[in-house]
Motif scaffolding. Sequence first.
Motif, PDB file in Angstrom:
ATOM      1  N   GLY A  87      12.172  55.086 124.559  1.00  0.00           N
ATOM      2  CA  GLY A  87      13.196  54.953 123.515  1.00  0.00           C
ATOM      3  C   GLY A  87      12.576  54.724 122.146  1.00  0.00           C
ATOM      4  N   ASP A  88      11.465  53.960 122.101  1.00  0.00           N
ATOM      5  CA  ASP A  88      10.788  53.702 120.814  1.00  0.00           C
ATOM      6  C   ASP A  88      10.328  55.011 120.158  1.00  0.00           C
ATOM      7  N   ARG A  89      10.100  56.027 120.997  1.00  0.00           N
ATOM      8  CA  ARG A  89       9.565  57.290 120.473  1.00  0.00           C
ATOM      9  C   ARG A  89      10.667  58.330 120.245  1.00  0.00           C
ATOM     10  N   ALA A  90      11.933  57.886 120.272  1.00  0.00           N
ATOM     11  CA  ALA A  90      13.049  58.835 120.086  1.00  0.00           C
ATOM     12  C   ALA A  90      12.879  59.587 118.777  1.00  0.00           C
ATOM     13  N   GLY A  91      13.163  60.883 118.817  1.00  0.00           N
ATOM     14  CA  GLY A  91      13.012  61.718 117.624  1.00  0.00           C
ATOM     15  C   GLY A  91      11.608  62.292 117.491  1.00  0.00           C
ATOM     16  N   GLY A  92      10.677  61.819 118.328  1.00  0.00           N
ATOM     17  CA  GLY A  92       9.290  62.311 118.275  1.00  0.00           C
ATOM     18  C   GLY A  92       9.055  63.423 119.283  1.00  0.00           C
ATOM     19  N   PRO A  93       7.790  63.688 119.590  1.00  0.00           N
ATOM     20  CA  PRO A  93       7.468  64.760 120.538  1.00  0.00           C
ATOM     21  C   PRO A  93       7.733  64.331 121.985  1.00  0.00           C
ATOM     22  N   PRO A  94       7.703  65.281 122.948  1.00  0.00           N
ATOM     23  CA  PRO A  94       7.863  64.922 124.363  1.00  0.00           C
ATOM     24  C   PRO A  94       6.746  63.975 124.815  1.00  0.00           C
ATOM     25  N   ILE A  95       7.100  63.034 125.730  1.00  0.00           N
ATOM     26  CA  ILE A  95       6.151  62.021 126.194  1.00  0.00           C
ATOM     27  C   ILE A  95       5.943  62.194 127.703  1.00  0.00           C
ATOM     28  N   PRO A  96       4.706  62.202 128.179  1.00  0.00           N
ATOM     29  CA  PRO A  96       4.483  62.227 129.633  1.00  0.00           C
ATOM     30  C   PRO A  96       5.021  60.930 130.252  1.00  0.00           C
ATOM     31  N   VAL A  97       5.731  61.043 131.370  1.00  0.00           N
ATOM     32  CA  VAL A  97       6.317  59.855 131.997  1.00  0.00           C
ATOM     33  C   VAL A  97       5.934  59.792 133.482  1.00  0.00           C
ATOM     34  N   SER A  98       6.105  58.606 134.073  1.00  0.00           N
ATOM     35  CA  SER A  98       5.784  58.415 135.494  1.00  0.00           C
ATOM     36  C   SER A  98       6.752  59.224 136.356  1.00  0.00           C
ATOM     37  N   ALA A  99       6.346  59.433 137.626  1.00  0.00           N
ATOM     38  CA  ALA A  99       7.207  60.179 138.555  1.00  0.00           C
ATOM     39  C   ALA A  99       8.534  59.447 138.743  1.00  0.00           C
TER      40      ALA A  99
END
Length: 359
Positions: A87-99
């Motif tokens: 959520g902190d990165r909303a509006g930014g680029p795609p973020i790799p996330v856990s499965a």
Amino acid sequence: MDVWWLALVLTTVTAPAVSLGADRDEPEELERFEFLETHMGSAFKLVVYCTGPAPASAAARSAFDRIAQLDATLSDYRVDSELSRLGDRAGGPPIPVSADLFEVLRRSRELSERSDGAFDATINPVVKLWRRARRNRELPSPEQLDQARSRVDWRRLELDPDARTARLASEGMRLDVGGIAKGYASDAALKVLREAGITRALVAGAGDIVVGDPPPGRSGWLVGIAPLDPSGPPERYVLLANQAVSTSGDAERFVEIDGVRYSHIVDPRTGLGLTSRSSVTVVAPDGTTSDSLATAASVLGPDRGLHLIEQIEGAEALFVSIPDGADAPEVASTPGFDALLAEPEGEPGPVPALGGPEA
Ligand code: AMP
Ligand code: MG
């Protein structure tokens, strides 16, 4: 204290029961063990049939550790959870996330599509306003609601399964997976127990209950469905094996302002906490499905909610509601629900309600 729960009535086996070992021919003594811990702001209960206290405790420890790990990943209360950091990165680029986070978001988004946005994991800005309203007993202003609502939109939760990335497309968006996480965590805990060789097990995260194979000598786990007024005894019981059941409603978590009762479940279209009294119980093949469907159906109401559930393989539901202006509850269900009902013959009365305060 906020409590929301399915009254849980367990079939009891008083003496160590005898059953055949899974992959051996000789009979194996199985004893019943119960464990209780608080996670995700709720009481999580495990009931396992196992050969002795040491393996039962070890398996329960691993299952609770898995739930704690998911809480650390999925909580919107913790600023350092993976979900909050996304959520902190909303509006930014795609973020790799856990499965785990990817799967919860994928299932949420899938249900958003099927429910026409009634279930929406981007509901956080609006839910936060209602949490504040509960604390202060004061309604959010129309301006605050409009502002929060403009930040909610499941279509702007972008998921890329190949890269396993997630992105909230606009600044100010935040996630809340409170409508699906306890079911997902209960599924994950049951999997851990199975991997430890315990197949006859139940995991209950407050109103979300997932069961494996039945207790020895039984055909299923008997679960009591909480009535609209949860201080009363269950009026109905379902008998389940390798299934899940979830109840959603405004039974205990709500705020009353100027004589109107607003539920902790929010209609994303209006931004308002639900005001019609209801309790939806969904049985499904797994807890992720039952938990999320129960929340979605609460928003959709009896007609559209039951229609949605009829489309889902292996899902059935009971919808108890008090329509606006009426004083008696109306009961409706999917065609297959009655086949799940059972009588608690010779069983002891309901065990105390599960549940716990929301953090
Ligand atoms: P449950 O108790 O499973 O019905 O989930 C209720 C929780 O889901 C609330 O406390 C919120 O965190 C979240 N929530 C509220 N409204 C919605 C909604 N429309 N869609 C998805 N999650 C919601
Ligand atoms: Mg739910």
